[in-house]
Design an enzyme around this catalytic site. Structure first.
Site, PDB file in Angstrom:
ATOM      1  N   CYS A 164       0.872  -1.320  -0.057  1.00  0.00           N
ATOM      2  CA  CYS A 164       0.246  -0.107   0.156  1.00  0.00           C
ATOM      3  C   CYS A 164       0.610   1.119  -0.105  1.00  0.00           C
ATOM      4  O   CYS A 164       0.392   2.331  -0.566  1.00  0.00           O
ATOM      5  CB  CYS A 164      -1.018   0.364   0.953  1.00  0.00           C
ATOM      6  SG  CYS A 164      -0.161  -0.755   2.856  1.00  0.00           S
ATOM      7  N   GLU A 176      -4.549   2.211  -7.727  1.00  0.00           N
ATOM      8  CA  GLU A 176      -3.107   1.571  -7.808  1.00  0.00           C
ATOM      9  C   GLU A 176      -3.650   0.180  -8.207  1.00  0.00           C
ATOM     10  O   GLU A 176      -4.160  -0.749  -8.744  1.00  0.00           O
ATOM     11  CB  GLU A 176      -3.858   1.490  -5.831  1.00  0.00           C
ATOM     12  CG  GLU A 176      -3.007   0.082  -4.936  1.00  0.00           C
ATOM     13  CD  GLU A 176      -3.583   0.164  -3.709  1.00  0.00           C
ATOM     14  OE1 GLU A 176      -4.594  -0.416  -3.377  1.00  0.00           O
ATOM     15  OE2 GLU A 176      -3.197   0.140  -3.081  1.00  0.00           O
TER      16      GLU A 176
END
Ligand code: NDP
Length: 454
Positions: free
Chosen positions: A266, A358
């Site tokens: 992340c 992402e």
């Protein structure tokens, strides 16, 4: 989905089934929560020194099994052996750090007329932890260690793909002497076990790490009961390289800031912003750093990057790559395994999917910027705000830009990993609340105020 009773855990390097794990359903979840609720009364009453001692013993058990846990993670998640050893060591260190917390859950004495006013930090009860597959061990420990230290009991749902190290940690906790049902690991499906933890009235807090999409649903579910919630979600972090930086160092380190764990991180700095006057030179230095990466079987001691976690994740990542021209890429060993080479894409389109979404795989997008203001504007033009790096020899600018980037974790002239003794969490849609650091146990307590009349 509710009828699934077992799950075949696959080794992402060999694509072979490692083992089959039973999956809990709603009834088993309710039973686990009931046992954790029962155990809470006595766990919160364990004296602070003894609770600390038990957590230190748990840390020692983990330390004695670092190699076993690491080897298990290499097989289950395809992590390089070097990374996996670090991750198991991180669980030990996080437990050790928070073993000092029970004796330090200080309240305050606040001046009042006619008596005395004191505050207490009281545990919440049963905490539900829902964790992802990208860092199964550390992310679990960041939730359970401070929660247990503050006197809560924990029911942890690992990701379906990666339950093995969490299950082993639960055994080690028992071997260390933690009472039964204080720390339970319950493999199961997210929409079944995870959702039940969110909905269960006796679960007083949810700690969730995963996608922003599921995080929003978890938050909405918690809102029904005004349940406490901490969210660690996605990211699209920027690595800002100014022309005055040590370009060699910036280019040599950039790959490891995004391709560590095959980009399934992340905090991955998956957008590199380079000052236009240094753009070509930076790219020319970046290319050998990428092609030189050792993408090897993760059991190889020198491997720097392993495969992706699953066929599905590989499909998602290659879906992004199919939309763009890859400027240059590294290699993979080929053969079995969910391999994708570390890949670099250049773009000037701040609306492109590769720039905005992402990817959660080994893909980085590089874009030039004109000046500091432009760099900050581009860095902040995202719904996310988890981490980021700034490379410059001008420390005034380093600090100025670090303050201007809307992100929870910045580093100047480094890509610092998460440190367990400093706070970690996201701005904007990257999360809610903070984990780790000295205050984490407080997030697993209610602050109670008591006034006593003279
Ligand atoms: P998810 O957000 O789906 O999964 C994270 C955890 O939540 C897992 O334990 C999952 O269980 C559980 N979960 C799923 N649905 C629910 C639900 N309805 N209620 C409660 N818990 C639930 O992530 P994915 O694994 O699907 O990954 C998808 C994408 O998310 C990645 O490609 C990446 O972009 C992002 N991601 C980001 C992470 C981060 O650290 N920021 C971590 C992981 C993913 P189960 O395993 O059964 O699905």
């Amino acid at each position: 989905m509710t009828d699934v009773t077992s799950y075949d855990v696959v080794n992402p390097t060999t694509e072979q089934v490692l083992t089959t794990v039973p999956m809990a359903r709603v009834a088993e979840t309710d039973a686990a929560v009931a046992r954790a609720q029962q155990a809470f009364a006595s766990w919160r009453a364990v004296s602070p020194a003894d609770r600390g001692r038990l957590l230190r013993r748990f840390a020692e058990q983990v330390d004695d099994h670092v190699e076993e846990l690491a080897q298990l993670e290499v097989r289950n998640a395809g992590h390089t052996i070097g990374n996996a050893r670090w991750e198991a060591g991180n669980v030990r260190d996080v437990l050790t750090y928070y073993s000092a917390a029970p004796e330090r859950l200080f309240g305050r004495q606040i001046p009042v007329a006619g008596g005395i006013d004191i505050t207490f930090h009281e545990p919440l009860g049963v905490v539900g932890a829902i964790v992802p597959w990208n860092f199964p061990m550390p992310i679990a420990a960041w939730a359970f260690a401070p929660a247990l230290a503050a006197g809560n009991t924990v029911v942890l749902k690992p990701a379906e793909l990666t339950p093995l190290t969490a299950l082993r940690l639960a055994e080690l906790a028992l071997e260390a002497g933690l009472p039964p049902d204080v720390f339970t690991v319950l493999p199961g499906a997210g929409p079944v076990v995870g959702q039940r933890l969110v909905e269960h009235p006796d679960v007083r807090k949810i700690v969730f790490t995963g996608s922003t999409r599921v995080g929003k649903a978890v938050m909405a579910g918690c809102a029904e009961q005004v349940k406490r919630v901490t969210l660690e979600l996605g990211g699209k972090s920027a690595n800002l390289v100014f022309a005055d930086a040590d370009l060699q160092q910036a280019a040599a380190t950039a790959p490891y800031a995004v391709f560590d764990n095959a980009g399934q991180d992340c905090c991955a700095r998956s957008r590199i912003l380079v000052e236009r006057s240094a753009y070509d030179e930076f790219l020319s230095k970046l290319e050998p750093a990428i092609t030189g990466m050792r993408v090897l079987d993760p059991t190889d001691e020198s491997s720097e990057m392993g495969p992706l976690i699953s066929a599905r994740q590989k499909e998602t990542v290659t879906g992004f790559l199919d939309e763009v021209d890859v400027a240059f890429a590294g290699s993979t060993p080929g053969g079995d395994g969910f391999w994708v080479p570390p890949s670099v894409v250049t773009t000037e389109d701040a609306g492109a999917r590769i720039w905005r979404e992402e990817v959660f795989g080994p893909v980085v997008a590089v874009m030039p910027f004109d000046d500091e203001e432009h760099a900050v504007a581009l860095a902040n033009d995202t719904e996310y705000g988890l981490s980021g790096s700034i490379y410059t020899r001008d420390l005034g600018r380093g600090l100025r830009v670090a303050r201007a980037v809307e992100s929870g974790n910045l580093s100047v002239n480094s890509h610092s990993a998460v440190r367990y003794w400093t706070p970690f969490g996201g701005y904007k849609q990257s999360g809610l609340g903070r984990e780790l650091g000295p205050d984490a146990p407080m997030a697993f307590t209610e602050e109670k105020n008591v006034f006593i009349a003279h």
